[in-house]
Motif scaffolding. Structure first.
Motif, PDB file in Angstrom:
ATOM      1  N   GLU A 240       0.540  -1.458  -0.083  1.00 20.34           N
ATOM      2  CA  GLU A 240      -0.399  -0.404   0.344  1.00 20.34           C
ATOM      3  C   GLU A 240       1.067   1.012  -0.091  1.00 20.34           C
ATOM      4  O   GLU A 240       0.486   2.417  -0.470  1.00 20.34           O
ATOM      5  CB  GLU A 240      -0.805  -0.015   0.883  1.00 20.34           C
TER       6      GLU A 240
ATOM      7  N   SER B 290      -4.734  -5.239  -5.850  1.00 19.86           N
ATOM      8  CA  SER B 290      -6.323  -5.806  -5.382  1.00 19.86           C
ATOM      9  C   SER B 290      -6.651  -7.002  -6.255  1.00 19.86           C
ATOM     10  O   SER B 290      -7.711  -7.400  -5.757  1.00 19.86           O
ATOM     11  CB  SER B 290      -7.003  -4.177  -5.243  1.00 19.86           C
TER      12      SER B 290
ATOM     13  N   ARG C 244      -3.723   0.651  -7.900  1.00 19.71           N
ATOM     14  CA  ARG C 244      -4.765   0.306  -6.925  1.00 19.71           C
ATOM     15  C   ARG C 244      -5.085  -1.104  -7.234  1.00 19.71           C
ATOM     16  O   ARG C 244      -4.813  -1.459  -6.591  1.00 19.71           O
ATOM     17  CB  ARG C 244      -5.177   1.256  -6.663  1.00 19.71           C
TER      18      ARG C 244
END
Length: 289
Positions: free
Chosen positions: A257, A286, A282
């Motif tokens: 992150e 994920s 991002r």
């Protein structure tokens, strides 16, 4: 927006690869090339096309660089799956090339995909300026070879028989080559083709590449083999040092992150035009495959 552009890029690159490989014929090694280069997320190609868009590069030129990086990436996977390396039976949910054909065909198909990739960036259709084509070629050679991906793979193989597990710094160096080098080339292809500053996207890609690898290490622990498309749990079974083994799951996720935020911050010079690249960053932590 990111998912839409990722799918569009995948379709464009697949069509380009199909058309460019069509004249090669239908020998088993050629069919193995087509098989190995089909499918996948096409993240590297997306980075090429998106970085090109940011810098006003004609997409009809950029598609050649996008096809090149996907061919190089496909070659690396074919060789990585061989019994002498990772010995994997599945890739993207399908039999690996050496399983569908044989080891010799897999080696030759990988070799052919590598040279095909360099042909793509050196063709006149890739850029009107031969000096730019030469720069694309030499930087791709460095990213794919003994200063980049091949170096990372060699360090990875050496670590399997090392007396002590790799440190965090050593794994970071290894993965910056094995995974990060091609990602960095992809993200900087656009400004390179436009003959503009590559530094912001190099910073973006350095963080993105490490985040991508940490996500891979996490998937090897938590992932579903059916979704991942290959065997999971292999790193732990082999006693391999990874970001997860050194940082723990929670620590690895936190590091990923942080890297994504660092990648996004590097894009400030592009303002809102780079939002799709931020979404890509991002996405890499994920994803479930």
């Amino acid at each position: 927006m990111f998912q839409t552009r990722l799918k569009e890029t995948a379709a464009q690159v697949q069509a380009h690869l199909d058309a460019t490989m069509m004249p090669l014929g239908h020998l088993p090694v050629i069919e193995a090339m087509r098989y190995a280069s089909a499918g996948g997320k096409r993240l590297r190609a997306f980075l090429v096309m998106e970085s090109a868009r940011l810098h006003g590069v004609d997409p009809q030129h950029a598609i050649w660089a996008a096809a090149a990086i996907e061919a190089i990436h496909a070659y690396s996977l074919v060789h990585d799956d061989l019994p002498c390396m990772d010995d994997d039976d599945l890739r993207r949910g399908l039999p690996t090339v050496h399983k569908k054909w044989d080891d010799c065909t897999a080696v030759l198909a990988g070799d052919a995909l590598q040279t095909f990739g360099f042909e793509c960036v050196s063709r006149a259709e890739c850029h009107t300026d031969p000096l730019v084509r030469a720069e694309l070629t030499v930087t791709l050679a460095r990213a794919a070879g003994a200063q980049g991906m091949v170096l990372g793979q060699a360090l990875d193989i050496a670590a399997e028989t090392a007396e002590t597990p790799l440190s965090l710094d050593e794994i970071t160096r290894l993965q910056a080559g094995k995974t990060g080098a091609l990602i960095a080339w992809s993200a900087t292809a656009g400004p390179l083709m436009a003959q503009q500053d590559t530094a912001p996207l190099m910073q973006y890609a350095a963080a993105l590449g490490l985040a991508f690898q940490i996500a891979d290490d996490i998937l090897d622990v938590e992932g579903d083999a059916d979704k991942v498309g290959k065997a999971v749990g292999k790193d732990a079974s082999a006693g391999k040092a990874t970001f997860v083994s050194l940082l723990g799951l929670k620590g690895a996720k936190s590091r990923a992150e942080d890297l994504v935020q660092k990648a996004c911050d590097a894009l400030y010079v592009y303002g809102d035009d780079a939002e799709t690249l931020r979404e890509a960053a991002r996405f890499v932590i994920s994803r479930d495959s």
